[in-house]
Design a protein around this motif. Structure first.
Motif, PDB file in Angstrom:
ATOM      1  N   CYS A   1       0.849  -1.184   0.000  1.00  0.00           N
ATOM      2  CA  CYS A   1       0.000   0.000   0.000  1.00  0.00           C
ATOM      3  C   CYS A   1       0.887   1.237   0.000  1.00  0.00           C
ATOM      4  N   LYS A   2       0.273   2.394  -0.160  1.00  0.00           N
ATOM      5  CA  LYS A   2       1.016   3.648  -0.148  1.00  0.00           C
ATOM      6  C   LYS A   2       0.632   4.523   1.039  1.00  0.00           C
ATOM      7  N   LEU A   3       0.088   3.909   2.067  1.00  0.00           N
ATOM      8  CA  LEU A   3      -0.271   4.664   3.263  1.00  0.00           C
ATOM      9  C   LEU A   3       0.970   5.227   3.933  1.00  0.00           C
ATOM     10  N   LYS A   4       0.843   6.425   4.501  1.00  0.00           N
ATOM     11  CA  LYS A   4       1.917   7.008   5.298  1.00  0.00           C
ATOM     12  C   LYS A   4       1.768   6.551   6.753  1.00  0.00           C
ATOM     13  N   TYR A   5       0.522   6.465   7.216  1.00  0.00           N
ATOM     14  CA  TYR A   5       0.190   5.949   8.540  1.00  0.00           C
ATOM     15  C   TYR A   5      -0.989   5.019   8.390  1.00  0.00           C
ATOM     16  N   LEU A   6      -1.057   4.020   9.242  1.00  0.00           N
ATOM     17  CA  LEU A   6      -2.149   3.062   9.178  1.00  0.00           C
ATOM     18  C   LEU A   6      -3.416   3.616   9.822  1.00  0.00           C
ATOM     19  N   PHE A   7      -3.284   4.170  11.030  1.00  0.00           N
ATOM     20  CA  PHE A   7      -4.433   4.680  11.761  1.00  0.00           C
ATOM     21  C   PHE A   7      -4.108   6.025  12.382  1.00  0.00           C
ATOM     22  N   THR A   8      -5.148   6.814  12.600  1.00  0.00           N
ATOM     23  CA  THR A   8      -4.994   7.995  13.443  1.00  0.00           C
ATOM     24  C   THR A   8      -5.142   7.524  14.885  1.00  0.00           C
ATOM     25  N   ILE A   9      -4.744   8.354  15.802  1.00  0.00           N
ATOM     26  CA  ILE A   9      -4.869   7.998  17.218  1.00  0.00           C
ATOM     27  C   ILE A   9      -6.336   7.814  17.605  1.00  0.00           C
ATOM     28  N   ASP A  10      -7.246   8.547  16.934  1.00  0.00           N
ATOM     29  CA  ASP A  10      -8.678   8.407  17.206  1.00  0.00           C
ATOM     30  C   ASP A  10      -9.176   7.012  16.861  1.00  0.00           C
ATOM     31  N   VAL A  11      -8.704   6.465  15.753  1.00  0.00           N
ATOM     32  CA  VAL A  11      -9.107   5.115  15.351  1.00  0.00           C
ATOM     33  C   VAL A  11      -8.441   4.077  16.256  1.00  0.00           C
ATOM     34  N   ALA A  12      -7.166   4.272  16.559  1.00  0.00           N
ATOM     35  CA  ALA A  12      -6.404   3.302  17.348  1.00  0.00           C
ATOM     36  C   ALA A  12      -7.042   3.018  18.708  1.00  0.00           C
ATOM     37  N   GLN A  13      -7.674   4.008  19.289  1.00  0.00           N
ATOM     38  CA  GLN A  13      -8.261   3.802  20.620  1.00  0.00           C
ATOM     39  C   GLN A  13      -9.435   2.817  20.607  1.00  0.00           C
ATOM     40  N   TYR A  14      -9.970   2.491  19.430  1.00  0.00           N
ATOM     41  CA  TYR A  14     -11.080   1.543  19.337  1.00  0.00           C
ATOM     42  C   TYR A  14     -10.637   0.130  18.943  1.00  0.00           C
ATOM     43  N   LEU A  15      -9.350  -0.098  18.787  1.00  0.00           N
ATOM     44  CA  LEU A  15      -8.856  -1.409  18.374  1.00  0.00           C
ATOM     45  C   LEU A  15      -8.596  -2.309  19.581  1.00  0.00           C
ATOM     46  N   LEU A  16      -9.557  -2.389  20.441  1.00  0.00           N
ATOM     47  CA  LEU A  16      -9.401  -3.092  21.713  1.00  0.00           C
ATOM     48  C   LEU A  16      -9.331  -4.603  21.578  1.00  0.00           C
ATOM     49  N   LEU A  17      -9.831  -5.151  20.481  1.00  0.00           N
ATOM     50  CA  LEU A  17      -9.829  -6.605  20.298  1.00  0.00           C
ATOM     51  C   LEU A  17      -8.769  -7.081  19.307  1.00  0.00           C
ATOM     52  N   LEU A  18      -7.997  -6.163  18.740  1.00  0.00           N
ATOM     53  CA  LEU A  18      -6.985  -6.520  17.745  1.00  0.00           C
ATOM     54  C   LEU A  18      -5.955  -7.468  18.353  1.00  0.00           C
ATOM     55  N   GLU A  19      -5.800  -8.634  17.729  1.00  0.00           N
ATOM     56  CA  GLU A  19      -4.864  -9.654  18.205  1.00  0.00           C
ATOM     57  C   GLU A  19      -3.642  -9.797  17.317  1.00  0.00           C
ATOM     58  N   ASP A  20      -3.830  -9.637  16.010  1.00  0.00           N
ATOM     59  CA  ASP A  20      -2.749  -9.829  15.046  1.00  0.00           C
ATOM     60  C   ASP A  20      -2.662  -8.627  14.122  1.00  0.00           C
ATOM     61  N   LEU A  21      -1.444  -8.111  13.940  1.00  0.00           N
ATOM     62  CA  LEU A  21      -1.210  -7.016  13.001  1.00  0.00           C
ATOM     63  C   LEU A  21      -0.009  -7.376  12.145  1.00  0.00           C
ATOM     64  N   TRP A  22      -0.243  -7.485  10.822  1.00  0.00           N
ATOM     65  CA  TRP A  22       0.795  -7.867   9.854  1.00  0.00           C
ATOM     66  C   TRP A  22       0.920  -6.726   8.857  1.00  0.00           C
ATOM     67  N   LEU A  23       2.086  -6.126   8.790  1.00  0.00           N
ATOM     68  CA  LEU A  23       2.354  -5.048   7.838  1.00  0.00           C
ATOM     69  C   LEU A  23       3.581  -5.420   7.026  1.00  0.00           C
ATOM     70  N   GLN A  24       3.423  -5.427   5.690  1.00  0.00           N
ATOM     71  CA  GLN A  24       4.521  -5.837   4.818  1.00  0.00           C
ATOM     72  C   GLN A  24       4.442  -5.105   3.488  1.00  0.00           C
ATOM     73  N   ASN A  25       5.593  -4.764   2.951  1.00  0.00           N
ATOM     74  CA  ASN A  25       5.712  -4.139   1.628  1.00  0.00           C
ATOM     75  C   ASN A  25       4.900  -2.855   1.495  1.00  0.00           C
ATOM     76  N   CYS A  26       4.863  -2.084   2.539  1.00  0.00           N
ATOM     77  CA  CYS A  26       4.202  -0.775   2.512  1.00  0.00           C
ATOM     78  C   CYS A  26       5.325   0.260   2.505  1.00  0.00           C
ATOM     79  N   TYR A  27       5.774   0.605   1.314  1.00  0.00           N
ATOM     80  CA  TYR A  27       7.025   1.323   1.160  1.00  0.00           C
ATOM     81  C   TYR A  27       6.987   2.784   1.590  1.00  0.00           C
TER      82      TYR A  27
END
Length: 158
Positions: free
Chosen positions: A33-59
């Motif tokens: 992907c071409k994202l500069k950031y994955l989430f804003t801090i506002d979104v991150a505060q709702y990721l309470l159940l996130l168990e797995d995060l895989w980030l690859q080839n996001c240059y």
């Protein structure tokens, strides 16, 4: 949720995020992907159940969480259920959570359940398991766990 080869993707969410959008997200795998950031801090505060995060080839990815001066307010970012974090081929990634103008260091991030941290080819990123304030011993760059996570996220219908 799996997102791959979305080279025109510039944002997963923009603006304030209603809790219901990300509240039940348990896994996120992002490749290409071409994202500069994955989430804003506002979104991150709702990721309470996130168990797995895989980030690859996001240059262009510089960080997972973008802190904005107007929304930070000394918030501690907590991913209470995050167990596995995979960061690979992220040549511009500098931090997990970006610093703000008034704070020279990134905001504290807690991942008390973190068990596995895989980092490869992230030349500007210097993270250790202790940066996540985990209560568990963390396996670092464990290839067997990486393979298991890959199968769970990319080979399954999950």
């Amino acid at each position: 949720m799996r997102l791959y080869d979305l080279h025109k993707l510039i944002s997963i969410s923009s603006g304030p995020a209603p809790q219901a959008i990300f509240h039940n997200l348990r896994s996120l795998a992002l490749n290409g992907c071409k994202l500069k950031y994955l989430f804003t801090i506002d979104v991150a505060q709702y990721l309470l159940l996130l168990e797995d995060l895989w980030l690859q080839n996001c240059y262009k990815l510089e960080g997972v969480i973008e802190s904005r001066e107007e929304t930070v307010n000394n918030k501690m970012i907590i991913f209470p259920e995050l167990k596995s974090l995979h960061l690979q081929d992220l040549p511009h990634m500098k931090w997990f959570c970006s610093p703000t103008k008034s704070a020279t260091n990134p905001k504290d991030t807690e991942c008390p359940s973190l068990q596995h941290l895989y980092m490869r080819d992230c030349p500007h990123l210097s993270l250790t398991a202790s940066d996540f304030n985990t209560r568990n011993p963390v396996q670092i760059n464990n290839e067997k766990q990486r393979s298991s996570m890959y199968k769970r996220l990319w080979d399954s219908g999950k």
